[in-house]
Motif scaffolding. Sequence first.
Motif, PDB file in Angstrom:
ATOM      1  N   TYR A  14       7.088  99.763 -13.022  1.00 47.36           N
ATOM      2  CA  TYR A  14       5.663 100.038 -12.959  1.00 47.36           C
ATOM      3  C   TYR A  14       4.901  99.202 -13.987  1.00 47.36           C
ATOM      4  CZ  TYR A  14       6.466 102.691 -17.193  1.00 47.36           C
ATOM      5  OH  TYR A  14       6.813 103.052 -18.464  1.00 47.36           O
ATOM      6  N   TYR A  15       3.592  99.219 -13.855  1.00 45.88           N
ATOM      7  CA  TYR A  15       2.711  98.560 -14.813  1.00 45.88           C
ATOM      8  C   TYR A  15       1.943  99.654 -15.524  1.00 45.88           C
ATOM      9  CZ  TYR A  15      -0.196  94.799 -16.662  1.00 45.88           C
ATOM     10  OH  TYR A  15      -0.824  93.894 -17.494  1.00 45.88           O
ATOM     11  N   ASN A  79       5.952 100.221 -22.114  1.00 48.71           N
ATOM     12  CA  ASN A  79       5.665  98.909 -21.537  1.00 48.71           C
ATOM     13  C   ASN A  79       6.836  98.381 -20.719  1.00 48.71           C
ATOM     14  OD1 ASN A  79       3.225  99.004 -22.802  1.00 48.71           O
ATOM     15  ND2 ASN A  79       3.794  97.649 -24.493  1.00 48.71           N
ATOM     16  N   SER A  80       6.539  97.866 -19.568  1.00 48.66           N
ATOM     17  CA  SER A  80       7.559  97.267 -18.705  1.00 48.66           C
ATOM     18  C   SER A  80       7.589  95.754 -18.927  1.00 48.66           C
ATOM     19  CB  SER A  80       7.246  97.579 -17.248  1.00 48.66           C
ATOM     20  OG  SER A  80       6.049  96.908 -16.867  1.00 48.66           O
ATOM     21  N   LYS A  81       8.441  95.084 -18.171  1.00 50.46           N
ATOM     22  CA  LYS A  81       8.502  93.627 -18.268  1.00 50.46           C
ATOM     23  C   LYS A  81       7.199  92.988 -17.796  1.00 50.46           C
ATOM     24  CE  LYS A  81      13.471  92.829 -18.087  1.00 50.46           C
ATOM     25  NZ  LYS A  81      14.613  92.192 -17.364  1.00 50.46           N
ATOM     26  N   ARG A  82       6.505  93.651 -16.919  1.00 45.67           N
ATOM     27  CA  ARG A  82       5.229  93.120 -16.468  1.00 45.67           C
ATOM     28  C   ARG A  82       4.223  93.062 -17.623  1.00 45.67           C
ATOM     29  NH1 ARG A  82       4.362  96.317 -10.697  1.00 45.67           N
ATOM     30  NH2 ARG A  82       6.330  95.658  -9.710  1.00 45.67           N
ATOM     31  N   VAL A  85       5.147  90.063 -19.800  1.00 40.56           N
ATOM     32  CA  VAL A  85       4.627  88.824 -19.225  1.00 40.56           C
ATOM     33  C   VAL A  85       3.120  88.715 -19.445  1.00 40.56           C
ATOM     34  CG1 VAL A  85       4.246  87.570 -17.064  1.00 40.56           C
ATOM     35  CG2 VAL A  85       6.468  88.640 -17.514  1.00 40.56           C
ATOM     36  N   SER A  86       2.412  89.824 -19.297  1.00 31.69           N
ATOM     37  CA  SER A  86       0.963  89.835 -19.517  1.00 31.69           C
ATOM     38  C   SER A  86       0.621  89.445 -20.952  1.00 31.69           C
ATOM     39  CB  SER A  86       0.401  91.218 -19.194  1.00 31.69           C
ATOM     40  OG  SER A  86      -0.994  91.268 -19.430  1.00 31.69           O
TER      41      SER A  86
END
Length: 291
Positions: A14-15, A79-82, A85-86
């Motif tokens: 998820y984000y 926090n996810s990997k997305r 990256v952000s």
Amino acid sequence: MSASHSIQGKEAPYYYVPNDSAHPVRASFALLVVMLGASAWVNGIDPAKWAVYAGLVGLIVVLYHWFGDAIHEEETGLNSKRIDVSYRWSMSWFIFSEVMFFAAFFGALWYTRSVTTPWLGDLDHKQLLWPTFVAVWPNTGPAGVVEVFQTMGPFWLPTINTALLLTSGVTLTISHHALREDHRGKAKFWLFATILLGFIFVACQGYEYYHAYHALNLKFSSGAYGSLFFLLTGFHGFHVLLGATMLAVILVRLMKGHFTADNHFGFEGAAWYWHFVDVVWLGLYLFVYWF
């Protein structure tokens, strides 16, 4: 969002979207106070300087809590990997904006020295605009307008500062590799050395300004050369101070047990910024002090 979902951390699909925050509004208000106070201050309203100080203190307090919330989100696994990256894209674009910022001043230096000075020295333009102009750089302008001054050469303080910053880039790289290998004690030591070198650089630059003002009569009002010299070196010195402060925060986080060998973008982002500051200084050293 369920708690079980959030603790998946970096592997979560998820984000994470944080709750509504008042930090942007508070930061905007603090900046508004700073700008209004500064506008009044430069127009001769002396008490307005306290509004500037109050706005700056307010901004620091807001940023402290804002970044604190972001750190809490990271350390609690929200926090996810997305998100990672952000963050990376955000830091990349921020550094790109800083590149453009300094490019504008380097461009002004090149244009003034290599385009307008020879252009004004052309015989036809001299007769029309400035009959007594001599096309040399730096230029003191019409007689009596700019006080006579000496330029700042590369020896020795600028060269010492170059060695300090280049060394700090090496120590920071050593610290980063130590963290990636999970040698936290080594990472802390070399990161502290980097911060120390950064603050020594700022101190040396402060002494350089003192020398320029008192021994060389070089001031911000010393024509185009003086303005560009202090703008370029002054803004760079501010960036060094900001970068060293960022690294100091990272050091505190390391001492608190934050970051892992595989997850430490806070460290990496500050390191990117520091290496950018190093590269800008090399350009300054060559084009301001040597050429």
